[in-house]
Design a protein around this motif. Structure first.
Motif, PDB file in Angstrom:
ATOM      1  N   GLY A  14      30.620  -9.493   9.541  1.00 30.43           N
ATOM      2  CA  GLY A  14      30.136 -10.803   9.541  1.00 30.43           C
ATOM      3  C   GLY A  14      30.477 -11.707   8.781  1.00 30.43           C
ATOM      4  N   ILE A  19      27.332 -15.601   3.606  1.00 31.57           N
ATOM      5  CA  ILE A  19      27.527 -14.752   2.460  1.00 31.57           C
ATOM      6  C   ILE A  19      29.017 -14.250   2.668  1.00 31.57           C
ATOM      7  N   SER A 145      19.402  -6.315   0.193  1.00 35.61           N
ATOM      8  CA  SER A 145      18.216  -7.421   0.318  1.00 35.61           C
ATOM      9  C   SER A 145      17.477  -7.110  -0.930  1.00 35.61           C
TER      10      SER A 145
HETATM   11  P1  NAD Z   1      24.290 -15.289   8.321  1.00 27.36           P
HETATM   12  O1  NAD Z   1      23.417 -15.246   9.537  1.00 27.36           O
HETATM   13  O2  NAD Z   1      24.783 -16.819   7.974  1.00 27.36           O
HETATM   14  O3  NAD Z   1      25.394 -14.483   8.510  1.00 27.36           O
HETATM   15  C1  NAD Z   1      25.322 -12.835   9.067  1.00 27.36           C
HETATM   16  C2  NAD Z   1      26.599 -12.621   9.795  1.00 27.36           C
HETATM   17  O4  NAD Z   1      26.423 -11.329  10.266  1.00 27.36           O
HETATM   18  C3  NAD Z   1      27.083 -13.609  10.745  1.00 27.36           C
HETATM   19  O5  NAD Z   1      28.403 -13.814  10.724  1.00 27.36           O
HETATM   20  C4  NAD Z   1      26.792 -12.693  12.087  1.00 27.36           C
HETATM   21  O6  NAD Z   1      27.606 -13.194  13.126  1.00 27.36           O
HETATM   22  C5  NAD Z   1      27.120 -11.284  11.696  1.00 27.36           C
HETATM   23  N1  NAD Z   1      26.432 -10.373  12.482  1.00 27.36           N
HETATM   24  C6  NAD Z   1      25.374 -10.518  12.931  1.00 27.36           C
HETATM   25  N2  NAD Z   1      25.283  -9.307  13.898  1.00 27.36           N
HETATM   26  C7  NAD Z   1      26.527  -8.736  13.952  1.00 27.36           C
HETATM   27  C8  NAD Z   1      27.124  -7.672  14.713  1.00 27.36           C
HETATM   28  N3  NAD Z   1      26.433  -6.732  15.753  1.00 27.36           N
HETATM   29  N4  NAD Z   1      28.309  -7.303  14.395  1.00 27.36           N
HETATM   30  C9  NAD Z   1      29.066  -8.126  13.727  1.00 27.36           C
HETATM   31  N5  NAD Z   1      28.664  -9.191  12.967  1.00 27.36           N
HETATM   32  C10 NAD Z   1      27.390  -9.477  12.956  1.00 27.36           C
HETATM   33  O7  NAD Z   1      23.357 -14.396   7.311  1.00 27.36           O
HETATM   34  P2  NAD Z   1      23.951 -14.093   5.534  1.00 27.36           P
HETATM   35  O8  NAD Z   1      22.606 -14.913   4.891  1.00 27.36           O
HETATM   36  O9  NAD Z   1      25.099 -14.647   5.400  1.00 27.36           O
HETATM   37  O10 NAD Z   1      23.656 -12.891   5.717  1.00 27.36           O
HETATM   38  C11 NAD Z   1      24.600 -11.865   5.213  1.00 27.36           C
HETATM   39  C12 NAD Z   1      23.976 -10.498   4.665  1.00 27.36           C
HETATM   40  O11 NAD Z   1      23.419 -10.780   3.525  1.00 27.36           O
HETATM   41  C13 NAD Z   1      22.997 -10.063   5.725  1.00 27.36           C
HETATM   42  O12 NAD Z   1      23.198  -8.597   5.575  1.00 27.36           O
HETATM   43  C14 NAD Z   1      21.818 -10.453   5.121  1.00 27.36           C
HETATM   44  O13 NAD Z   1      20.622  -9.258   5.337  1.00 27.36           O
HETATM   45  C15 NAD Z   1      21.900 -10.410   3.737  1.00 27.36           C
HETATM   46  N6  NAD Z   1      21.015 -11.193   2.693  1.00 27.36           N
HETATM   47  C16 NAD Z   1      20.816 -12.520   3.164  1.00 27.36           C
HETATM   48  C17 NAD Z   1      19.997 -13.247   2.233  1.00 27.36           C
HETATM   49  C18 NAD Z   1      19.810 -14.647   2.202  1.00 27.36           C
HETATM   50  O14 NAD Z   1      18.986 -15.261   1.850  1.00 27.36           O
HETATM   51  N7  NAD Z   1      20.593 -15.390   3.019  1.00 27.36           N
HETATM   52  C19 NAD Z   1      19.066 -12.626   1.387  1.00 27.36           C
HETATM   53  C20 NAD Z   1      19.404 -11.227   1.480  1.00 27.36           C
HETATM   54  C21 NAD Z   1      20.224 -10.528   2.050  1.00 27.36           C
END
Ligand code: NAD
Length: 261
Positions: A14, A19, A145
């Motif tokens: 991802g 992130i 998270s």
């Molecule tokens: P985002 O939506 O910007 O990025 C998520 C990424 O995961 C994207 O690139 C998306 O294409 C990819 N993805 C989704 N389904 C997929 C699949 N089936 N196969 C491959 N890739 C896939 O979100 P983010 O905020 O960058 O989140 C990244 C991680 O951090 C996640 O696991 C999220 O749960 C965790 N997180 C984020 C936050 C926040 O506040 N942003 C807080 C806690 C945890």
């Protein structure tokens, strides 16, 4: 900078935005070679790869759905075919579906569990098999998270996936510690990424979320990436099965600030 990371090879799932992208770019700045996994945003992944190459780094973008075992195995194979080895696998890909639990469809529940929890299991399994087959000490980082600990109404799917991810991390860390394989989690709080860009663009929602954070602000993806770089490096060589909360204190029950309660 962590000198020991130079020349090592990482897969980040991802990684086309948010992130994951910040982690991949930070690891490239540490002179690691990168496999950038993307699901649908080929352009985003390719732009990041091009940026890394322009700065003298080495990276390749690969499409894969982390909930499919063959796709995930392809990520390890790409690392080995392009760069000769694998040292680090970052299970970052994630998603959420908001719904009151009594209305949450089985389809949405399964989708979130498949990507967040099964995806993390498949990445972990693929990396473990590579490390064991090649008798290599390896490193796995799982993106959890604060909701592995803080229950979150209307996001039962997400909270359950991250709670499961925490025990997966702890179990696998214990199971393979004697093989020199380390497994840790990062638990971000509220970070400004595309998953919640719309939410935080509204000043009222930003302020409401910031109220849940003792440090009174939303975090940046680069602040999460800094924790990943440390966990990837030998500076954290005696740390396994651990979660680093990168959350401005969000999991510390902010309602109890100022002596309330
Ligand atoms: P985002 O939506 O910007 O990025 C998520 C990424 O995961 C994207 O690139 C998306 O294409 C990819 N993805 C989704 N389904 C997929 C699949 N089936 N196969 C491959 N890739 C896939 O979100 P983010 O905020 O960058 O989140 C990244 C991680 O951090 C996640 O696991 C999220 O749960 C965790 N997180 C984020 C936050 C926040 O506040 N942003 C807080 C806690 C945890």
């Amino acid at each position: 900078m962590y000198k020991d990371l130079e020349g090592k090879v990482a897969v980040v799932t991802g990684a086309s935005k948010g992130i994951g992208k910040a982690i991949a770019i930070r690891l490239a700045q540490e002179h690691m070679k990168l496999v950038f996994n993307y699901h649908s945003d080929q352009n985003g992944a390719q732009m990041a790869v091009d940026q890394i190459k322009e700065n003298g780094g080495d990276a390749v973008a690969v499409q894969a759905d982390v909930s499919k075992e063959d796709d995930v195995n392809k990520l390890v194979k790409t690392a080995v075919d392009n760069f000769g080895q694998l040292d680090l696998f970052v299970n970052n890909a994630g998603m959420e579906k908001e719904s009151p639990t009594h209305k949450l469809s089985l389809q949405d529940w399964k989708k979130v569990i498949d990507v967040n929890l099964t995806g993390t299991f498949l990445g972990t399994k693929a990396a473990l098999n590579y490390f064991l087959d090649h008798k290599r000490e390896g490193n796995i980082i799982n993106m959890s998270s604060v909701h592995q600990k803080i229950s979150w109404p209307h996001f039962a799917d997400y909270s359950a996936s991250k709670g499961g991810s925490m025990l997966l991390t702890e179990t696998v860390a214990k199971e393979y510690a004697n093989k020199g394989i380390r497994v840790n989690s990062i638990a971000p709080g509220a970070i400004n990424t595309p998953i919640n860009a719309e939410k935080f663009a509204d000043p009222k929602t930003y302020a409401e979320t910031a109220e849940l954070v003792p440090m009174a602000r939303i975090g940046k993806p680069e602040e999460v990436a800094a924790a990943a770089a440390w966990l990837a490096s030998t500076e954290s060589s005696y740390v396994t099965g651990e979660t680093i909360y990168v959350d401005g204190g969000m999991q510390l029950y902010p309602e109890f600030a100022n002596g309330r309660g």
